[in-house]
Write an enzyme that holds these catalytic residues in place. Structure first.
Site, PDB file in Angstrom:
ATOM      1  N   GLY A   1     -26.981 -14.936 -12.200  1.00 53.17           N
ATOM      2  CA  GLY A   1     -27.482 -16.503 -10.979  1.00 53.17           C
ATOM      3  C   GLY A   1     -25.339 -15.245 -10.429  1.00 53.17           C
ATOM      4  CB  CYS A   2     -23.989 -16.262  -6.665  1.00 52.38           C
ATOM      5  SG  CYS A   2     -24.705 -18.161  -6.678  1.00 52.38           S
TER       6      CYS A   2
END
Lengths: 346, 346, 346, 346
Positions: free
Chosen positions: B148-149
């Site tokens: 994920g970011c």
């Protein structure tokens, strides 16, 4: 590999030249100058360049610059004209992003820039660097005067209409808007985030320095005098110029799709002009970071006033990208080399 | 030339894959799917792509996708896990940008994503695609779960401290902020310009889906359990993630420059991690549009709490860029291929 | 009608004082000073005031200022302390929005502000103007030191926890973010729209001037020493401060709703503190232009770390609005007079 | 105390009515309707109202609304016209912020709004609520059709020129730009932060619904037909409308300062029109949150085209503020009551 020098590398057009040239296969920046930042590495001033290049600002020295194949001037006006003659004499080609060589009439230039032009003779040899009109001349040019940002957006939108004498050249109206980066990287209260964010205004309404440049070039396209009312505006965004242009049709019988076809034909070989489908509206974000100019045509309510919309990135097609497009042509490289990056969206 | 397929191409990670792959020398997008936009050309939905590619959205069809060398899933969670097993069976490699294969414990995944995982067996074969930790596994992987970011920004900042057991893993605190593009391209009132502009807020404070993912991976680095308080915030900007991380030193006698040296050594071979000089502050704009992660270290007032700052572009290093970095490793290409564009600044 | 003087009226706290006082029923600005803008009308500098007041900037003159009932200093530090003693001697009350009288230890002040304090004796008489803690002292004060913007947001969020000894005062962590107006109206490249838009960064991580002020006041609330790690960040917006505060519970057995109840009780009589329902998240836009501080409490994953969120408008509750709130108390006016305007949303 | 009802209170003009009326001395909102949010308190939907009012959304019920002295419609078009006749019959006055009663020709209205008008007879009794032209009629009106946002900015800029027959009414050109709040509070992808931030575009170029409204009212001022080319643009900001208007002088011998004097005289008694000094440029932020319209005049290069600039806040003078200004006139209250708040700047 072309050896490239950049004079005045601490502004936004300077760092944009570095960004774009960093991916250019046939050009390498070997020198970048700044009196104020002498000795400082470029990535210290612009951390976005960290890891990509090892280059330091040096004090401008014409002798050293003359060892480059081409020198870009990313300076305020009144700098290039003092160094260009010597560079040309040394056989170095020059691409000036400033206004010093844009206006062919030295007296008119003086009236708008409040300086006396120091080399009118060299001025006479400069080629106006709008590839979509002057590609041939650019190929053999020694000195290029890069068009201003507004003039680029406006000319690409109006040239086909004027070349074909479809509209009245005496009553042109242009309402244009620019991102703040057009104002450059200067410590002025007017350019603070707090002064510009969430706000919009017109400026230079009485007379903007790009007016004489635009009228000069449009007159060449129209093969006769033009009259333009030009109103620039400031947008609460960093990049992008949008021009909304109004022109009165000479023959209202000409249908819009015929004019659309004309634009598509006029720019069929122009890699950086995108004539959009009828009904489209160019958004500045669709050209952000790219060298593209997007154009759309309207004839509101089928009345006699044509509306042309154009959008560019003022730092790319309006400055550094167009400068590299000129370099490519001058040195016989593919026109699009180093300029194929797509717009950053969103 | 790698044949690339993209499932779910109408979101921001989808268009970002297209932007980045358009300049990739060894990969070509041959297929992009969207049920809603079936038959529509990609540049009609994203005018920034006009002139750059001739591609239309098609309805997802695993048989057709299986003809690609690699398929990217740029979809919401709960889509990939229903198609991946068949693709893998057909010998197509998969890079999933969604959350379906990030959490190795299927029950934990179900708890946070409110779905039952349909292929726990395949889940067990997925490699977590953080090249800075798993490069070797990635090279031979058939299925990549892209981080994920937030997890990317946080792990790159804390991993060296945990690997070296320099800080207490049980009391980690992370205050992170993301641009709005992290919320995706969905028509929701909460994501309107008018709701987010000129405003800042925390969200998901009680528990964000990236928390279990971060704790899982940090625990592997720490070789033991970690306790993290994670607070995401929403920024009035489109791109960028910034993480401010707090950790208690185990041995206050260790000087900061030693830790700085440790970080530089840890990431010496990581082309997309930039450990900045002491005293620097990473700005998200210095990575906008690029795959770089910039990191800086502090020990405020020389007390016992270390502060690590990291910045990435959530759509590039936090999603599509990292996905391509994984693809490069999987197919034996240079890790940086297609990812060398510099940040757009300003 | 109170006669109000403002010293240093060309900054953002100055114009905000004018905006707020323009609707105040019992106070009138009769004098506003600026050396640089002497003789200029306020609405020439700030067109938002056009039609609302007829006032010109004058050169600061203590004799004239002493004819006012109260004088606000909206100046950088090191200005007020040179004029305040004479004003107090003349019986004029002073509300200083700068840092000159915030830190009671003159040596500590010197360490952080790199100046020697010229009137430590007067410093000793200053009352710290946080009405939610010092209302009684403020009513009888002659000199008010208005809290900084960050210190206001942080104290209102942590005071109840420290007063009740619910958290460990030695390991407090605050991650705060401010709009750009907090940097004032100065021509600096760092504050340009082009440098801050679409970007986020931390700053002053090693030590921000508000740290000693916050620690001093929190120590008074905790009745003992506190240790704080404070990280300010800069937001791409004009107004608003958001603080995310982390504190370790001393007794994990205390349920969150009990702490929520405690906050509601603590601020029951505070007209400008809004303790939001559990699960809420304060957004800075919900206080933009208003004097309100909104607070929300969390206990993520029911672990032992409490997270307190607070939001204020840095120019109102963080500066000019709080200054007027102090004035109201000093002169026996209703605490909310002139401060009841609602936030501008959207 | 006037009893005020609001129909359709969940949009931005609805919450702006609540903000402005919260400080109005003679009016109180007793009822606000929304089918979707029935039973929800207004401050749950709009936290900026927390602590200021205790009001819940109710399902619209004409019988109940008829107990109010005045009802505002803050609805999309095609809602008001179905409830207004019954309200008027009950003696309740109506101020419609929507388009239902703006266009006096029911057929023309149908052409632009794609609905059949249900009460052309009532339409005939509506007064167009531009106080600067229709103050007398407004005082005795039972039903007010509030002008659109663009029409307000354009009419205030062109009316004096047309009333005095100074320009050619057949070739008017207006380039206008609006903040995003003009698009309302609807969940649409086009209105996402990620779609609009850092971008600018024209829209509705072929024909915007405000065109017939503007032409209708300008024709009344010109006492004859007018021809207008109107191009709206969308700004990356929340509030503000700016209009740049171009008109050809009939008698070029008339000097600009004479026209300036004419504007000042025309608006001498208009509390919300600010004719700025020659050379000024109105910025939208100088009217943000206020009911003011600022105007400036230019005659570029002393040619025959006049340029008029005007700026308003689309949610205040362009909607809710003007609606309250109309209410004040209808009920014999001071025209400025509740509307004296200054613009929020910065």
């Amino acid at each position: 590999m072309l050896k490239v020098g950049i004079v005045g590398g601490t502004g936004y057009t300077g760092v944009e030249l570095l960004r774009l040239l960093s991916t250019h296969a046939e050009a390498e920046v070997v020198m970048i100058t700044s009196r104020a930042e002498e000795g400082v590495s470029v990535d210290e001033l612009f951390p976005s360049l960290r890891g990509a290049m090892d280059l330091r600002f040096s004090t401008p020295d014409v002798k050293l610059l003359a060892t480059c194949d081409v020198v870009f001037f990313a300076t305020p006006h009144n700098v290039a004209m003092n160094m260009v003659p010597e560079l040309l004499a040394a056989g170095t080609r020059v691409i000036d992003l400033s206004a010093d060589f844009r206006i062919t009439d030295a007296d008119l230039w003086s009236k708008w820039y409040h300086e006396t032009h120091v080399c009118p003779d060299v001025l006479a040899t400069a080629v106006y660097g709008l590839p979509e009109r002057n590609a041939e001349k650019i190929r053999s040019a020694k000195l290029i005067a890069c068009p201003g940002c507004y003039p680029t957006a406006v000319q690409l939108g109006l040239i086909p209409l004027l070349e074909e004498k479809l509209v009245d050249p005496s009553r042109l109206i242009v309402s244009a808007a620019s991102g703040v980066s057009g104002a450059g990287r200067q410590a002025k209260i007017d350019n603070l985030f707090t002064e510009l964010s969430e706000s919009f205004k017109a400026y230079g309404v009485g007379g903007h320095r790009h007016l004489p440049e635009i009228e000069q070039e449009l007159a060449l396209a129209a093969k006769g005098p033009v009259g333009l009312t030009f109103t620039p505006h400031l947008l609460p965004q960093v990049r992008g110029i949008h021009a909304t242009m109004y022109a009165e049709m000479i023959d209202p019988a000409v249908p819009l799709d015929e004019i659309q076809f004309l634009f598509e034909k006029r720019y069929a070989d122009a890699p950086f002009v995108d004539v959009m489908h009828l009904g489209s509206t160019p958004q500045t974000r669709t050209v952000r970071g790219s060298n593209m100019c997007r154009i759309a045509l309207y004839r509101p309510q089928n009345r006699d006033t044509l509306v042309v919309l154009s959008a560019i990135d003022n730092l790319v097609k309006g400055a550094s990208g167009q400068a590299i497009q000129n370099m490519n042509l001058m040195f016989g490289l593919p026109e699009t080399m180093g300029l194929q990056g797509l717009a950053l969206m969103p």
